[in-house]
Design an enzyme around this catalytic site. Structure first.
Site, PDB file in Angstrom:
ATOM      1  N   CYS A 129      -6.981  -0.928   6.647  1.00 13.92           N
ATOM      2  CA  CYS A 129      -6.550  -0.005   8.451  1.00 13.92           C
ATOM      3  C   CYS A 129      -5.117   0.351   8.777  1.00 13.92           C
ATOM      4  O   CYS A 129      -4.596  -0.600   9.515  1.00 13.92           O
ATOM      5  CB  CYS A 129      -7.662  -0.336   9.157  1.00 13.92           C
ATOM      6  N   CYS A 132      -4.172  -0.110  12.384  1.00 15.02           N
ATOM      7  CA  CYS A 132      -4.187  -1.181  13.158  1.00 15.02           C
ATOM      8  C   CYS A 132      -3.457  -1.763  12.258  1.00 15.02           C
ATOM      9  O   CYS A 132      -2.772  -2.616  13.534  1.00 15.02           O
ATOM     10  CB  CYS A 132      -5.513  -2.180  11.985  1.00 15.02           C
ATOM     11  N   ASP A 133      -2.646  -1.963  11.101  1.00 20.65           N
ATOM     12  CA  ASP A 133      -1.472  -2.353  10.816  1.00 20.65           C
ATOM     13  C   ASP A 133      -0.700  -1.388  10.559  1.00 20.65           C
ATOM     14  O   ASP A 133       0.889  -2.380  10.197  1.00 20.65           O
ATOM     15  CB  ASP A 133      -2.474  -2.985   8.920  1.00 20.65           C
TER      16      ASP A 133
END
Ligand code: NAP
Length: 301
Positions: A129, A132-133
């Protein structure tokens, strides 16, 4: 007893909930993870009618609130079994629920690369992701694997954060939309590594690099990267329903455009259905069709 239980709170499931609630059917949505499905990982949705540029998170949150405001009950429990009968029983580790109709909108989960050490390095350099990261890799060097819309969108997103992005793809033609690929090619800090596969993950507690092997020459080289974003497609989440519905060779639920499965009163909607176009707009369309079919059959009983 609910009129309709919807399994999955992604775009297909939540759209189905909107249609079911507007038809005044008692509606329960059961979701194993978080609402929104895969779209929550898309930073910028460019192809949904009338909503250019909305983030996946904003899209999903608006949809979730819309379904809730219309009266859908939404619970975060993983459905482990569906038992057929005049009344359908939907089993989770917490409870058994009953409904007259069930819509399976379970979507799909990220496919793994299948390279040694991949699981152990999740959270230590390997991610599925980018939104997200990605922030962990500001000014660092990362690689993305895959050639679809997700991989190219991830590479575009990361190119604005990281010092350098390699996009590794096993062919030289992309599945991703041509407009996305054109935008990617304009990025000066993106290097395409084509006709290549990731053959080894190098690590020292954390990922330190990836070995890529050229499929034509067989030559291997190491890319020193801090992060690897895997975007090689999805695997449909239908296994728990295998005894009631037909699945194709890829594990997708066999159902026509009317979303009926072979089990009366059980419908399938979204990315876990066998079809050719898997997009946000077709997931929402499936949700509308499945709910409309369920409502029609409930009202004709
Ligand atoms: P996808 O379209 O299935 O693409 C997966 C990519 O990974 C393909 O390029 C495939 O290569 C490659 N691949 C598969 N297995 C591999 C392996 N073991 N090793 C290396 N590479 C592998 O998946 P996606 O990009 O996640 O997209 C899924 C669906 O969501 C698509 O329909 C896509 O259009 C849609 N989507 C839409 C949006 C949007 O509308 N904004 C955003 C994201 C995704 P090959 O090409 O050689 O098969």
């Amino acid at each position: 007893m609910y009129d309709i239980i919807i399994v999955g709170a992604g775009p297909a499931g939540l759209t189905a909930a909107i249609y079911a609630c507007r038809a005044e059917k008692t509606t329960l949505v059961l979701e194993a993870k978080t609402y929104g499905g895969q779209i929550i990982n898309t930073p910028d949705i460019a192809n949904y009618p009338v909503a250019p540029g909305i983030s996946g998170f904003d899209f999903a949150t608006t949809l979730y609130n819309q379904a809730k405001d219309l009266g859908a009950e939404i619970r975060f429990e993983k459905v482990t079994e569906l038992i057929d009968g005049d009344v359908k029983t939907v089993v989770t580790p917490k409870q058994r629920y009953e409904a007259k109709a069930v819509i399976l909108a379970t979507g799909a989960e990220n496919r793994k690369l299948g390279v040694d050490g991949e699981d152990a390095l999740i959270g230590r350099g390997v991610s599925y992701c980018a939104t997200c990261d990605g922030n962990f890799y500001r000014k660092k060097v990362v690689a993305v694997v895959g050639g679809g819309n997700t991989a190219v969108e991830d590479a575009l997103y990361l190119a604005d954060l990281a010092a350098k992005v390699y996009l590794i793809h096993r062919r030289d033609a992309f599945r991703a939309d041509a407009s996305l690929v054109s935008r990617l090619k304009e990025k000066e800090n993106v290097e395409l590594v084509l006709n290549a596969t990731v053959t080894k993950l190098l690590h020292n507690m954390r990922l330190t690099g990836v070995e890529v092997t050229d499929k034509t020459t067989g030559e291997a080289r190491v890319l020193d990267v801090n992060g690897l974003f895997v975007a090689v497609g999805q695997v449909p989440e239908n296994e728990n329903f295998r005894s009631l519905i037909d699945l194709d060779a890829g594990g997708y639920a066999v159902a026509g455009e009317d979303c009926h499965t072979k089990c009366p009163g059980v419908y399938v909607a979204g990315d876990n259905r066998a079809k050719t176009v898997r997009q946000l707009v077709t997931a929402a369309a499936d949700g509308a069709v499945a709910a409309t079919e369920a409502i029609r059959e409930l009202e004709s009983c």
